[in-house]
Design an enzyme around this catalytic site. Structure first.
Site, short mmCIF file in Angstrom:
data_model
loop_
_atom_site.label_atom_id
_atom_site.label_comp_id
_atom_site.label_asym_id
_atom_site.label_seq_id
_atom_site.Cartn_x
_atom_site.Cartn_y
_atom_site.Cartn_z
CE LYS A 14 0.93 1.32 4.42
NZ LYS A 14 1.65 2.58 4.76
CG MET A 99 10.77 -6.80 5.22
SD MET A 99 11.31 -8.08 6.37
CE MET A 99 13.05 -8.19 5.97
CB ALA A 101 9.66 0.12 2.32
N GLY A 102 7.53 1.42 4.68
CA GLY A 102 6.27 2.15 4.75
C GLY A 102 5.25 1.63 3.76
CG LEU A 103 6.27 0.22 0.23
CD1 LEU A 103 7.20 -0.55 -0.71
CD2 LEU A 103 5.39 1.17 -0.57
N GLY A 106 4.65 -6.34 6.15
CA GLY A 106 4.34 -7.23 7.28
C GLY A 106 2.87 -7.22 7.63
CB SER A 108 0.35 -6.76 3.17
OG SER A 108 -0.31 -7.36 2.08
CG ASP A 140 -0.20 0.55 8.27
OD1 ASP A 140 -1.03 1.48 8.37
OD2 ASP A 140 1.00 0.73 8.03
#
Length: 275
Positions: A14, A99, A101-103, A106, A108, A140
């Protein structure tokens, strides 16, 4: 109960189109506003259910010890919340989402695990019904269970479906990491952003990431480099990944060729739905 031997699930990344910190709550968390959309950058999780009553997790990269792994924690929370005992499963995680990265890689993976368990043990349960469980694993995790682009409030668990115009995203990630604790304790972090309406369209003049000031203050040289590349680069989450959106793929491809620093980079599409 469904008869699943080995079933593959995709676990998507995301980005936060903006991220505003409103105030600190009495429970120690912070109220926020953000707009999530997804990326066609994904991990693959393969679940093999069996009668062993054992939980085994493997990956193509080094991952946290089982008790510290969000996938394992998701299984234990599922067991406790829905009183499902004696889970036996082998999980293979093929990581592509970087990892730290702010994506949300984990988070998800944890959400994907909840969905796989639901499909096997409690198929009558909806994704929305699992959101109260998801938020116990992290702020998240709910958006990945929800599975649709959304405006989020609270700590990230109050979700309103809100599509974003599909675009391409150029992601770049420096080899830099700031801990979440360091972000929240920084004097450069504004924790009093003004509440804005969820009915607004995307407006970069008032929508920003409050954590960027912290990052830029600590790494001014990288900040300047980003601005020289394109002033519209934004940070997702607490970083350290930055993204640039455009409907013009060629523009982003040309910009990619101008990057002369050793940065990890990806060119992907945004997605409004992942299920």
């Amino acid at each position: 109960m469904a008869n699943i031997k080995a079933k593959k699930y995709y676990s998507y990344a995301k980005i936060n189109l903006f991220l505003h910190i409103l105030n600190k709550r009495t429970d120690g968390y912070h109220n926020l506003q953000t707009w999530f959309t997804f990326l066609d950058l994904k991990d693959q999780l393969t679940f093999s259910f069996n009668n062993s009553r054992e939980i085994n997790i493997s990956s193509n990269i080094s991952i946290a010890a089982k008790q510290d792994n969000l996938v394992y924690k998701a299984i234990k929370k599922f067991q406790q919340s829905y009183r499902v005992q004696d889970i036996g499963v082998d999980i293979e995680i093929k990581k592509n989402i970087p990892m730290g990265a702010g994506l949300g890689g984990g988070s998800s993976n944890a959400a994907t695990t909840l969905i796989a368990l639901r499909d096997y043990y409690l198929p009558q349960l909806s994704n929305e019904e699992m959101i109260p469980l998801a938020v116990k694993l992290g702020a998240d995790v709910p958006i990945f269970v929800y599975g649709k682009s959304a405006w989020a409030e609270g700590i990230g668990e109050i979700l309103y479906h809100k599509d974003f115009s599909p675009q391409y995203a150029l992601l770049i990630k420096p080899d830099i990491h700031i801990s979440t604790k360091e972000f929240f304790t920084s004097e450069d972090l504004i924790k009093s952003s003004v509440l804005i309406s969820k009915d607004l369209g995307f407006d970069k003049s008032i929508m920003h990431n409050d954590f960027e000031n912290v990052f830029y203050a600590k790494y001014p040289e990288f900040s300047q480099y980003l601005k020289e590349l394109d002033s519209d680069f934004r940070m997702t989450g607490t970083g350290s990944c930055f993204y640039l959106l455009s409907a013009d793929k060629n523009k982003l491809e040309q910009l990619t060729r101008k990057i002369n620093k050793p940065l990890d980079k990806w060119l992907v599409k945004t997605l409004n739905y992942v299920y």
